[in-house]
Write a protein that holds these residues in place. Structure first.
Motif, PDB file in Angstrom:
ATOM      1  N   PHE A   1       0.827  -1.207   0.000  1.00 50.16           N
ATOM      2  CA  PHE A   1       0.000   0.000   0.000  1.00 50.16           C
ATOM      3  C   PHE A   1       0.861   1.257   0.000  1.00 50.16           C
ATOM      4  CE2 PHE A   1      -2.033   3.482   2.253  1.00 50.16           C
ATOM      5  CZ  PHE A   1      -3.188   3.627   1.514  1.00 50.16           C
ATOM      6  N   PHE A   2       1.863   1.291   0.874  1.00 51.10           N
ATOM      7  CA  PHE A   2       2.674   2.503   0.943  1.00 51.10           C
ATOM      8  C   PHE A   2       3.623   2.627  -0.243  1.00 51.10           C
ATOM      9  CE2 PHE A   2       1.286   2.297   5.392  1.00 51.10           C
ATOM     10  CZ  PHE A   2       0.723   3.552   5.468  1.00 51.10           C
TER      11      PHE A   2
ATOM     12  N   ASN B   1       1.333   4.222  -2.703  1.00 46.65           N
ATOM     13  CA  ASN B   1       0.844   5.548  -2.309  1.00 46.65           C
ATOM     14  C   ASN B   1       1.930   6.266  -1.527  1.00 46.65           C
ATOM     15  OD1 ASN B   1      -2.130   5.313  -3.145  1.00 46.65           O
ATOM     16  ND2 ASN B   1      -1.805   3.478  -1.910  1.00 46.65           N
TER      17      ASN B   1
ATOM     18  N   ASN C   1       3.392   8.949  -1.862  1.00 46.98           N
ATOM     19  CA  ASN C   1       3.244  10.387  -1.629  1.00 46.98           C
ATOM     20  C   ASN C   1       2.645  10.683  -0.249  1.00 46.98           C
ATOM     21  OD1 ASN C   1       0.796   9.293  -2.556  1.00 46.98           O
ATOM     22  ND2 ASN C   1       0.027  11.344  -3.005  1.00 46.98           N
ATOM     23  N   ILE C   2       1.867   9.741   0.293  1.00 50.52           N
ATOM     24  CA  ILE C   2       1.318   9.930   1.637  1.00 50.52           C
ATOM     25  C   ILE C   2       2.438  10.129   2.646  1.00 50.52           C
ATOM     26  CG2 ILE C   2       0.140   8.746   3.535  1.00 50.52           C
ATOM     27  CD1 ILE C   2      -1.705   7.483   1.632  1.00 50.52           C
ATOM     28  N   ALA C   3       3.546   9.459   2.396  1.00 45.93           N
ATOM     29  CA  ALA C   3       4.659   9.533   3.345  1.00 45.93           C
ATOM     30  C   ALA C   3       5.733  10.516   2.904  1.00 45.93           C
ATOM     31  CB  ALA C   3       5.253   8.140   3.533  1.00 45.93           C
ATOM     32  N   GLY C   4       5.423  11.341   1.891  1.00 45.98           N
ATOM     33  CA  GLY C   4       6.382  12.373   1.491  1.00 45.98           C
ATOM     34  C   GLY C   4       7.340  11.939   0.390  1.00 45.98           C
TER      35      GLY C   4
ATOM     36  N   ASP D   1       6.887  11.869  -2.965  1.00 47.70           N
ATOM     37  CA  ASP D   1       6.119  12.223  -4.163  1.00 47.70           C
ATOM     38  C   ASP D   1       6.895  12.005  -5.451  1.00 47.70           C
ATOM     39  OD1 ASP D   1       5.551  13.863  -1.761  1.00 47.70           O
ATOM     40  OD2 ASP D   1       3.842  14.573  -2.929  1.00 47.70           O
TER      41      ASP D   1
ATOM     42  N   LYS E   1      11.798  14.979  -3.815  1.00 45.93           N
ATOM     43  CA  LYS E   1      11.146  14.971  -2.508  1.00 45.93           C
ATOM     44  C   LYS E   1      11.551  13.725  -1.729  1.00 45.93           C
ATOM     45  CE  LYS E   1       7.804  16.657   0.296  1.00 45.93           C
ATOM     46  NZ  LYS E   1       6.376  16.357   0.177  1.00 45.93           N
TER      47      LYS E   1
ATOM     48  N   THR F   1      -4.531  14.304   4.188  1.00 46.61           N
ATOM     49  CA  THR F   1      -4.819  14.357   2.771  1.00 46.61           C
ATOM     50  C   THR F   1      -6.004  13.498   2.544  1.00 46.61           C
ATOM     51  OG1 THR F   1      -2.530  14.286   2.286  1.00 46.61           O
ATOM     52  CG2 THR F   1      -3.988  13.778   0.500  1.00 46.61           C
ATOM     53  N   GLY F   2      -7.020  14.050   1.960  1.00 48.79           N
ATOM     54  CA  GLY F   2      -8.083  13.181   1.490  1.00 48.79           C
ATOM     55  C   GLY F   2      -7.840  13.060   0.020  1.00 48.79           C
TER      56      GLY F   2
ATOM     57  N   GLY G   1      -1.946  18.763  -6.872  1.00 58.73           N
ATOM     58  CA  GLY G   1      -0.782  19.614  -6.701  1.00 58.73           C
ATOM     59  C   GLY G   1      -0.560  20.526  -7.888  1.00 58.73           C
TER      60      GLY G   1
ATOM     61  N   ASN H   1      -7.519  10.640   9.637  1.00 54.84           N
ATOM     62  CA  ASN H   1      -7.557  11.867   8.840  1.00 54.84           C
ATOM     63  C   ASN H   1      -6.952  11.656   7.450  1.00 54.84           C
ATOM     64  OD1 ASN H   1      -5.021  11.549  10.060  1.00 54.84           O
ATOM     65  ND2 ASN H   1      -4.519  13.686   9.694  1.00 54.84           N
ATOM     66  N   ILE H   2      -6.043  10.692   7.304  1.00 46.41           N
ATOM     67  CA  ILE H   2      -5.484  10.392   5.985  1.00 46.41           C
ATOM     68  C   ILE H   2      -6.598  10.026   5.005  1.00 46.41           C
ATOM     69  CG2 ILE H   2      -4.118   8.697   4.694  1.00 46.41           C
ATOM     70  CD1 ILE H   2      -2.178   8.555   6.885  1.00 46.41           C
TER      71      ILE H   2
ATOM     72  N   GLY I   1      -9.741  11.047   5.273  1.00 51.80           N
ATOM     73  CA  GLY I   1     -10.832  12.031   5.269  1.00 51.80           C
ATOM     74  C   GLY I   1     -11.755  11.950   6.473  1.00 51.80           C
TER      75      GLY I   1
ATOM     76  N   GLU J   1      -9.698  21.850   0.620  1.00 55.07           N
ATOM     77  CA  GLU J   1      -8.359  22.339   0.284  1.00 55.07           C
ATOM     78  C   GLU J   1      -8.325  23.006  -1.075  1.00 55.07           C
ATOM     79  OE1 GLU J   1      -5.010  19.873   1.545  1.00 55.07           O
ATOM     80  OE2 GLU J   1      -6.459  18.465   2.363  1.00 55.07           O
TER      81      GLU J   1
ATOM     82  N   PRO K   1      -2.816  12.866  -9.652  1.00 49.85           N
ATOM     83  CA  PRO K   1      -1.703  13.183  -8.744  1.00 49.85           C
ATOM     84  C   PRO K   1      -2.152  14.008  -7.545  1.00 49.85           C
ATOM     85  CG  PRO K   1      -1.632  14.604 -10.646  1.00 49.85           C
ATOM     86  CD  PRO K   1      -2.801  13.686 -10.851  1.00 49.85           C
TER      87      PRO K   1
ATOM     88  N   LYS L   1      -2.141  15.608  -4.147  1.00 51.23           N
ATOM     89  CA  LYS L   1      -0.987  16.065  -3.405  1.00 51.23           C
ATOM     90  C   LYS L   1      -0.952  15.336  -2.078  1.00 51.23           C
ATOM     91  CE  LYS L   1       2.483  18.646  -3.211  1.00 51.23           C
ATOM     92  NZ  LYS L   1       3.600  17.930  -3.783  1.00 51.23           N
ATOM     93  N   GLY L   2       0.144  14.699  -1.804  1.00 55.83           N
ATOM     94  CA  GLY L   2       0.234  13.984  -0.535  1.00 55.83           C
ATOM     95  C   GLY L   2       0.503  14.929   0.601  1.00 55.83           C
ATOM     96  N   THR L   3      -0.043  14.637   1.743  1.00 60.03           N
ATOM     97  CA  THR L   3       0.342  15.377   2.920  1.00 60.03           C
ATOM     98  C   THR L   3       1.379  14.562   3.620  1.00 60.03           C
ATOM     99  OG1 THR L   3      -1.856  16.113   3.274  1.00 60.03           O
ATOM    100  CG2 THR L   3      -0.404  16.269   5.101  1.00 60.03           C
ATOM    101  N   GLY L   4       2.487  15.163   3.875  1.00 61.60           N
ATOM    102  CA  GLY L   4       3.444  14.499   4.747  1.00 61.60           C
ATOM    103  C   GLY L   4       3.171  15.078   6.107  1.00 61.60           C
TER     104      GLY L   4
END
Lengths: 558, 558
Positions: free
Chosen positions: A58-59, A62, A64-67, A69, A73, A538-539, A544, B64-65, B67, B494, B534, B536-539
């Motif tokens: 999963f990670f 995805n 970008n969830i963990a930075g 991107d 980055k 992030t939902g 971006g 929250n990831i 939503g 957002e 794409p 935008k991921g939140t880190g």
């Protein structure tokens, strides 16, 4: 917005409406049917193929969830995750942190040598993305000539001269590889735990309720996943704990599908120097050009908020003029206290958490459970609360025998009852002394002022805000320079939407401080520490601005 | 930023610097030592307790990831996830979607009756958060009296009259519960698959490469996790597939720790009406007051982008004047084609993905693998690529025998080689006809214009942008009204940082279209579809502006 009359509403009266959309509709329908059939087949096959993913998969998908991107980055995030782990580790044994970070650029040919791949010269040139056919070359040259002609004309007429149009590439090109190494003087890791600490996503030791730098327990593991995706190379760990007469060495990667570590080598070596700490090395794809400035800003801001640490940052490459060595010196031996693990506040728990606390408690009865597993419930308070729960409850009842209805009752009472705010004792703010020192040592301002709030609370979590303002200094832009910190890590991305930036820009009347918001060199430093930092999730709400193809396509469509 | 001279730099010259920070330092040190000892103990215990989390636990703790930031947002996200699944399901069998959504407010007393919990009157009033002691009451009344006195004075002097200070509460209060039901006319679910489709995080059927509404395979499962956290109640599913003579009924929740479904009831019932589709019902904590408007906007925007669907939205409560029934009628039978699953583009794959494709392929040799598992590689192209790889490679070599070095070679060649852009055939944009129709039916504008781009590409993923502009209409504010869609779902949060908003606000010269950006009622509609949106991921880069305690603490500190 009442559209219940929608049924009877005719379409609007504009000219556009009257064009019969026959063609689009026809095409849509035909296409719909043809594709539908194909789609059906695929889906029918699919519905019997319910797939299960591992968290590592999963990670990976995805990231970008963990930075992670993009390569640039990812280089930044890898570096910061390693630095933050290193700081946590040194601080956890009350050692003044001494941290070395090296980012070494690896050319493709060096990389290939490392993995035992023979470098190949290009043979079939036309296969490559940067190949320009004879025809394309003629076309480009003609275009450039036309452009220069226009330029000359414009210049002659005194018109503004435009820049030459950029050559539009696909922006892929060669990958750039980097060896990132981070060494600390911290706790080290128990020899046998190393594979699971680094080669298994969602395993960790920082999951208690406590102010921590990390949040997800993903950091170093994401770096490992990214190395698997981009270079395929394993991670290397050296570690030694205080008093150990050996150093652990481990080379491992991760089985993404099973989410288990895959150990290549795991052995004990002699530890002659009595070193303790950890050194982690990972080889990943990255982009130094795009993220150099973010990485250096991060290091500088970390030095501001952590003046009791010493950082040695190095960038190494074959091009000597690109190389960098920056030492952020220690300026004090005063370390903030270690953040303490704390218990949950009764107003901050949900049903699942109450169940988990009951499953994990060693307390026998309800009274002991309430009194010992939460903050701010004294014995007499617990007794009153139990009385209020109703006749089915008693202080001596076995806590593990509570029914789900009874848990709901407790949860409802927790929601409505009044409890004292949690104390901020478990928190570890930088401290005004450290913040001031950090600002002075890194910015050399003409003036600096700091302030710390008393502990406050949201949703049962205590938090402390500290702030500093500086005027003037070295390497400070005119106007507002905003430095944001959460649990003593710098926040560099998505500045615009952040509560700190918004507050600084819009809600503060700078002129009332006789500060000129445009012309003075103003440093604004805000640091928040809490057992829960309410990072905005992030939902699926956000696209971006940084993918140029989409950005310009959106622009071009108008 | 060269701070290599940092060692030798003295502190700045401002007055502030000269204050001896003795007190702060002393306090810091002492506290540091005391706490350090306690911290050490806790940490030592911890390091041997490496914990492993299940993905369900991870998402419960980081909801929250997905939503689920707070009860109001959770109600919104639950509703939208169910609606999007329903649309996907109806479309997957080329059925014009017919979707009913009901949100029913459940009072605490009704909720308690549902779970068999006897309502209790308050006994010990002083335990509660809203309790006001006699002393506090006197204090408040005195404060209010003083305020009114000042007001009267100010009014007499012609000064500006301020609003009464808000009473500061903790904002917890009673939970509000909602039963959310969503019923569709879609594919339904195979009887035996139901528990795993809903009671296991990271399992799903939508994991192929395809334009999908969902992204993470989390949606309905997160609603289930949230119900466990907030109400403890199971989810209920009715489902029937076309031609089935029974309806599946299933009541289940999820074992968070093991990430497996926990089935309460799973049976086949008679299906007299030949209905096919799914009906999912979940009871959760929510907040209608704060998120009513977002939910209604979502429905309206979904109706704009999906004019071939019929939606019946209902809000039910004990207060008749709060109740709502909104029907968004179908306006066309023309459905966009079903998005097709596609193969990966060679320039968009990473090492892990190449490995997975090799593990999963049924093709024997390298030539067949390249030709059949990627788009845009013909047989002759594959042959040339293999030739370019070097003497170790041949078209007939067994693909599953490739070494990791050889995979790196293929990956490097894929990165540098030129491939045709992927076609947009697998995509399913709304279509100009549908977009125009949707705008007209929901906004009734005076003028509308639409445009669609040809397929474009980023990182190997095709995408299509469609846009519409409307002037005037019903329920449209003056100025810009921006409607954003990604893979045909509305994006409501957002907005500020989104590429669409930024483009509309900053990069378009509205006056060149003779549009007055402030006064006209302008609708801006932009829809992007792609095999990869794409987002935008939140880190850890972002602290939300919506937690008032932190927002005002940051403000108050100045």
């Amino acid at each position: 917005m009442d559209t219940s009359d929608d049924e009877s509403t005719g379409v609007g009266g504009a000219a556009e409406n009257k064009k019969p959309p026959a063609k689009a509709a026809g095409k849509g329908k035909a296409a719909g049917k043809g594709k539908a059939a194909a789609g059906l087949k695929a889906s029918a096959k699919e519905s019997s193929l319910l797939k299960q993913k591992s968290p590592a998969e999963f990670f990976a998908e995805n990231k970008n969830i963990a930075g992670f991107d993009n390569p640039g980055k990812s280089l930044y995030t890898t570096m910061r995750e390693l630095v933050e782990n290193a700081l946590d580790s040194s601080e956890s044994i009350s050692e003044l942190p001494d941290i070395e970070i090296t980012i070494e650029e690896i050319t493709k040919s060096k990389f290939n040598t490392m993995i035992g791949l023979v470098d190949r010269e290009r043979v079939d040139e036309a296969l490559y993305d940067d190949f320009e056919s004879e025809k394309a070359r003629e076309k480009r040259l003609a275009k450039e000539a036309r452009f220069q002609e226009t330029q000359a004309k414009n210049a002659a007429l005194g018109k503004k001269v435009k820049d030459a149009p950029a050559v539009r590439g696909k922006g892929r090109g060669e990958a750039a590889f980097f060896k990132v190494t981070c060494k600390d003087n911290g706790r080290g890791m128990p020899h046998d735990d190393i594979p699971n600490m680094l080669g298994r996503v969602l395993s960790g030791t920082k999951y208690g309720l406590r102010q921590t730098r990390g949040k997800f327990g993903l950091g170093a593991k994401m770096a490992l996943i990214w190395s698997k995706m981009s270079t395929g190379l394993p991670i290397e760990i050296k570690s030694s704990m205080k008093g150990q007469n050996y150093t652990s060495f481990c080379r491992l990667d991760i089985d993404i599908h099973k989410n288990v570590p895959h150990v290549h080598l795991h052995e004990k070596r002699e530890n002659k120097t009595h070193w303790h700490g950890a050194e982690i090395q990972v080889i990943i794809e990255g982009n130094w050009t795009t993220h150099r400035s973010k990485i250096l800003h991060y290091m500088r801001q970390m030095a501001v908020i952590t003046p009791y640490a010493q950082f040695l940052f190095r960038f190494l490459s074959d091009a000597a003029d690109k190389n960098l060595t920056i030492k952020f010196a220690r300026r004090t031996d005063v370390m903030p206290p270690i953040p303490l693990q704390t218990k949950h506040h009764p107003s901050a728990v949900d049903l699942l958490l109450i169940k988990r606390l009951i499953a994990e408690t060693t307390k026998q009865n309800l009274l002991q459970f309430l009194q010992h597993e939460f903050v701010n419930i004294s014995k007499s308070h617990a007794e009153r609360l139990i009385g209020e729960m109703g006749p089915d409850f008693g202080p001596k009842m076995t806590v593990k025998s509570l029914t789900s209805q009874q848990l709901v009752r407790i949860h409802q009472l927790f929601r409505q009852a009044k409890f004292d705010d949690p104390s901020g004792n478990c928190l570890s703010p930088a401290g005004e002394y450290n913040l001031r020192l950090g600002i002075i040592k890194e910015l050399h301002p003409d003036m600096v002022a700091t302030h710390a709030s008393s502990p406050q609370v949201f949703e049962g979590h205590p938090f402390i805000v500290e702030a500093g303002i500086s005027i003037g200094g070295k390497d400070v832009k005119h106007g507002l320079n905003i430095f944001r910190f959460a649990n003593r890590i710098p926040l560099l991305f998505e500045q615009g939407a952040d509560v700190i930036t918004r507050t600084a820009l819009k809600r503060i009347n700078w002129s009332s401080y006789k500060i000129n918001q445009q012309q003075d060199k103003i440093g604004v430093f805000v640091s928040i520490v809490s057992t829960k930092i309410p990072f905005k999730g992030t939902g699926k709400e956000y696209i971006g601005d940084d993918i140029t193809e989409i950005s310009s396509a959106v622009k071009d469509i108008y």
